[in-house]
Design a protein around this motif. Structure first.
Motif, PDB file in Angstrom:
ATOM      1  N   TYR A 134       0.840  -1.205   0.000  1.00  0.00           N
ATOM      2  CA  TYR A 134       0.000   0.000   0.000  1.00  0.00           C
ATOM      3  C   TYR A 134       0.875   1.257   0.000  1.00  0.00           C
ATOM      4  CZ  TYR A 134      -3.204   3.554   1.852  1.00  0.00           C
ATOM      5  OH  TYR A 134      -3.940   4.699   2.054  1.00  0.00           O
ATOM      6  N   ALA A 135       1.909   1.259   0.813  1.00  0.00           N
ATOM      7  CA  ALA A 135       2.811   2.412   0.863  1.00  0.00           C
ATOM      8  C   ALA A 135       3.484   2.642  -0.490  1.00  0.00           C
ATOM      9  CB  ALA A 135       3.862   2.208   1.961  1.00  0.00           C
ATOM     10  N   LYS A 136       3.795   1.562  -1.191  1.00  0.00           N
ATOM     11  CA  LYS A 136       4.468   1.683  -2.489  1.00  0.00           C
ATOM     12  C   LYS A 136       3.511   2.175  -3.577  1.00  0.00           C
ATOM     13  CE  LYS A 136       6.960  -1.175  -5.878  1.00  0.00           C
ATOM     14  NZ  LYS A 136       6.041  -0.955  -7.013  1.00  0.00           N
ATOM     15  N   LEU A 137       2.274   1.663  -3.578  1.00  0.00           N
ATOM     16  CA  LEU A 137       1.339   1.961  -4.663  1.00  0.00           C
ATOM     17  C   LEU A 137       0.534   3.236  -4.442  1.00  0.00           C
ATOM     18  CD1 LEU A 137      -0.161  -1.575  -5.428  1.00  0.00           C
ATOM     19  CD2 LEU A 137       1.732  -0.423  -6.575  1.00  0.00           C
ATOM     20  N   ARG A 138       0.503   3.739  -3.237  1.00  0.00           N
ATOM     21  CA  ARG A 138      -0.412   4.840  -2.931  1.00  0.00           C
ATOM     22  C   ARG A 138      -0.198   6.091  -3.789  1.00  0.00           C
ATOM     23  NH1 ARG A 138      -1.776   7.721   2.899  1.00  0.00           N
ATOM     24  NH2 ARG A 138      -3.484   9.012   2.081  1.00  0.00           N
ATOM     25  N   PRO A 139       1.046   6.547  -4.048  1.00  0.00           N
ATOM     26  CA  PRO A 139       1.198   7.756  -4.877  1.00  0.00           C
ATOM     27  C   PRO A 139       0.561   7.608  -6.259  1.00  0.00           C
ATOM     28  CG  PRO A 139       3.240   7.265  -3.728  1.00  0.00           C
ATOM     29  CD  PRO A 139       2.337   6.094  -3.511  1.00  0.00           C
TER      30      PRO A 139
END
Length: 561
Positions: A106-111
């Motif tokens: 989630y942290a990787k894909l959020r942007p």
């Protein structure tokens, strides 16, 4: 010359044969004459002694007796010469999909997820599949004639939660009708997990239930007093049938009916799943009639449920009043029962151990029982977390402005686990958000009544998303098919595939979204499904409870009128 003599003797002039191999007897004989096998240059004294000892052992076949002793001695010498202070490290790489790494993904894909504006109208275009130019319509016929004299009274105890009890009720109607018996309003068994003391009348409209079945099955509130006198007015004294799960309807005719005719009152407890899914059309018709027509929630539940539906449609007016309902199973008891490991650390481990002991008392701690959380996750058996539900729905094209109704009990560690889902979908609603404390007060301590409210709101949503198996989604899928022309309008994610996607740190947003859109499309194509052998009629009402109608014929009929 002696042709059979391969070794020449002294004094003969016969020609010499070809040279023998080095290991031939002649060579060894000549070599021993040259000075003996123990005096060869280059060998130390110890080597010659060992060689001599081995040759003696081999000649006398004693080697086979001493071999184990020599082997053990050699191993002891070897182990004594190895230092165990340094132990080699064996690196073990977890199998793909076996570890919960969704927060990192989630942290990787959020942007990229937040920057994606390509799916603003997904909820209006999610359902494109049609059933080959035709659709299905309800066609459960009620009887119009009178009933023959009753063969006796059947009293059943419905165990489990809301929808397991619903199974028992519908099956009891079918059995009573088949045996021409009178059905006593089922009693709901109190369970330590659901802890709901509600009676039939608290959850369902009892009068409506009796009136809808009046020409097909007799239904009464209680056993007549003149019969109860025989049993000291105590139903526990009535003969109880212990029926195997999934028994065919013929078993009831052969085994239950004779006892019913004799006793006039029988009891069946427990009754959940005590009737085979595959039965004659007459039995299936009674199941359809009970489930889709006769069972209606009680007035308080129905009123609250319809109020919440109206509020969801009002809030989602910009989307044509369409909203998504999600059945989220991340309560403490579900997490504990799954035996899956998430990201709660030691505190989660202690919480789950305590919950398992409270609910199942030693079932998970039996000697010899091995629990493999990684294998459970790979097989798609772990409940989806709120974060994973958000990732899945965003990947399927639903943007952050989509309105979602969350049907759930008390979420485990909600303050932490719900935060990412609310970040992805700030318009998410629950019954606690939509209703006031005063409106919820009559239902709060009754899990089945709360579940019935969730059932009503989910039934009328544009999209229903199931995240875990169980009776709740199965009944809803069937009920939605019954209402929406045979299409369940349900997203059933492939959780094995999701486990791999959520555990892939290299995946990008476009690839992730492409995979999830394919999963959504597959759910659309599987919306129309016919009942197959051993399928539940409560999940697949076609064709037993519904009839296929041609769209062209329907349009001609409507234009003619």
């Amino acid at each position: 010359m002696h042709p059979y003599n391969r070794l020449p003797s002294s004094g003969h002039n016969s020609p010499s044969p070809p040279p023998s191999p080095l290991r031939s007897p002649r060579f060894r004989h000549s070599r021993s004459k040259a000075g003996g096998r123990f005096n060869q240059p280059g060998r130390t004294l110890i080597q010659r002694i060992v060689w001599h000892l081995l040759s003696v052992l081999i000649r006398r076949q004693g080697f086979f007796l001493f071999a184990p002793l020599l082997y053990i001695s050699g191993m002891l010498l070897y182990m004594g010469s190895v230092s165990f202070e340094v132990v080699p490290i064996i690196s073990h790489r977890p199998a793909p999909g076996s570890v919960y790494r969704s927060p990192q993904l989630y942290a990787k894909l959020r942007p990229e997820m937040d920057a994606d504006n390509s799916s603003a109208d997904a909820i209006s275009t999610v359902w494109k599949h049609s059933y080959k130019g035709a659709e299905w319509r309800p066609c459960v016929n009620k009887s119009s004639g009178g009933l023959a004299e009753s063969n006796g009274y059947i009293y059943i105890e419905a165990n489990g939660g809301l929808n397991q009890q619903r199974t028992s009720i519908c099956n009891a109607v079918a059995v009573a009708g088949y045996l021409n018996a009178t059905l006593v309003i089922p009693n709901f068994h109190y369970h330590s997990i659901w802890r709901d003391p509600s009676k039939f009348r608290d959850i369902y409209d009892e009068d409506y239930f009796i009136s809808m079945l009046e020409n097909d099955v007799r239904v009464v509130n209680k056993v007549p007093e003149y019969l109860m006198e025989r049993f000291d007015h105590n139903l526990s004294n009535v003969y109880n049938f212990r029926i195997k799960a999934w028994s065919p309807i013929l078993y009831y005719k052969d085994a239950v009916l004779p006892r019913l005719l004799e006793e006039k009152v029988i009891r069946i407890s427990p009754f959940a799943n005590r009737l085979s899914f595959d039965s004659p059309p007459a039995v299936q018709r009674l199941r359809c009639l009970a489930n889709y027509e006769a069972l209606r929630f009680s007035s308080p539940i129905l009123t609250l449920g319809e109020t919440l539906v109206a509020r969801m449609k009002e809030r989602s007016a910009n989307y044509g009043g369409k909203y998504i309902s999600v059945h989220l199973r991340f309560e403490e008891d579900m997490v504990a029962f799954s035996c899956c490991v998430f990201d709660g650390g030691e505190q989660e481990n202690e919480d789950m151990k305590a919950a398992r002991e409270r609910g199942w008392r030693g079932k998970f701690s039996k000697p010899g029982r091995v629990i493999r959380p990684g294998a459970i996750r790979i097989n798609g058996k772990c409940p989806l977390t709120p974060l994973e539900v958000g990732l899945m729905l965003r990947g399927m094209g639903f943007d952050k402005n989509t309105f979602i109704y969350l049907a759930s009990g008390k979420i485990y560690n909600a303050e932490k686990t719900m935060a990412p889902l609310l970040e992805m979908f700030p318009n998410l609603q629950t019954k606690e958000m939509l209703a006031s404390d005063e409106e919820l007060a009559p239902f709060k301590n009754f899990s089945s009544r709360m579940a019935a409210t969730d059932y009503t709101v989910c039934l009328h949503s544009e999209v229903f998303v199931t995240t875990q198996g169980g009776n709740f989604p199965h009944f809803l899928m069937g009920h939605r098919r019954y209402l929406y022309g045979g299409h369940s309008k349900t997203i059933r994610p492939d959780k094995r595939k999701l486990a791999l996607l959520f555990d892939n740190p290299k995946i990008g947003w476009k690839t992730f979204k492409r995979q999830l859109l394919g999963m959504r499309s597959h759910g659309d194509s599987k919306g129309f499904e016919l009942k197959r052998p051993n399928d539940s009629i409560y999940t697949f009402p076609c064709p037993d409870c519904m009839c296929r109608s041609n769209k062209t014929e329907d349009s001609r009929a409507s234009s003619a009128t």
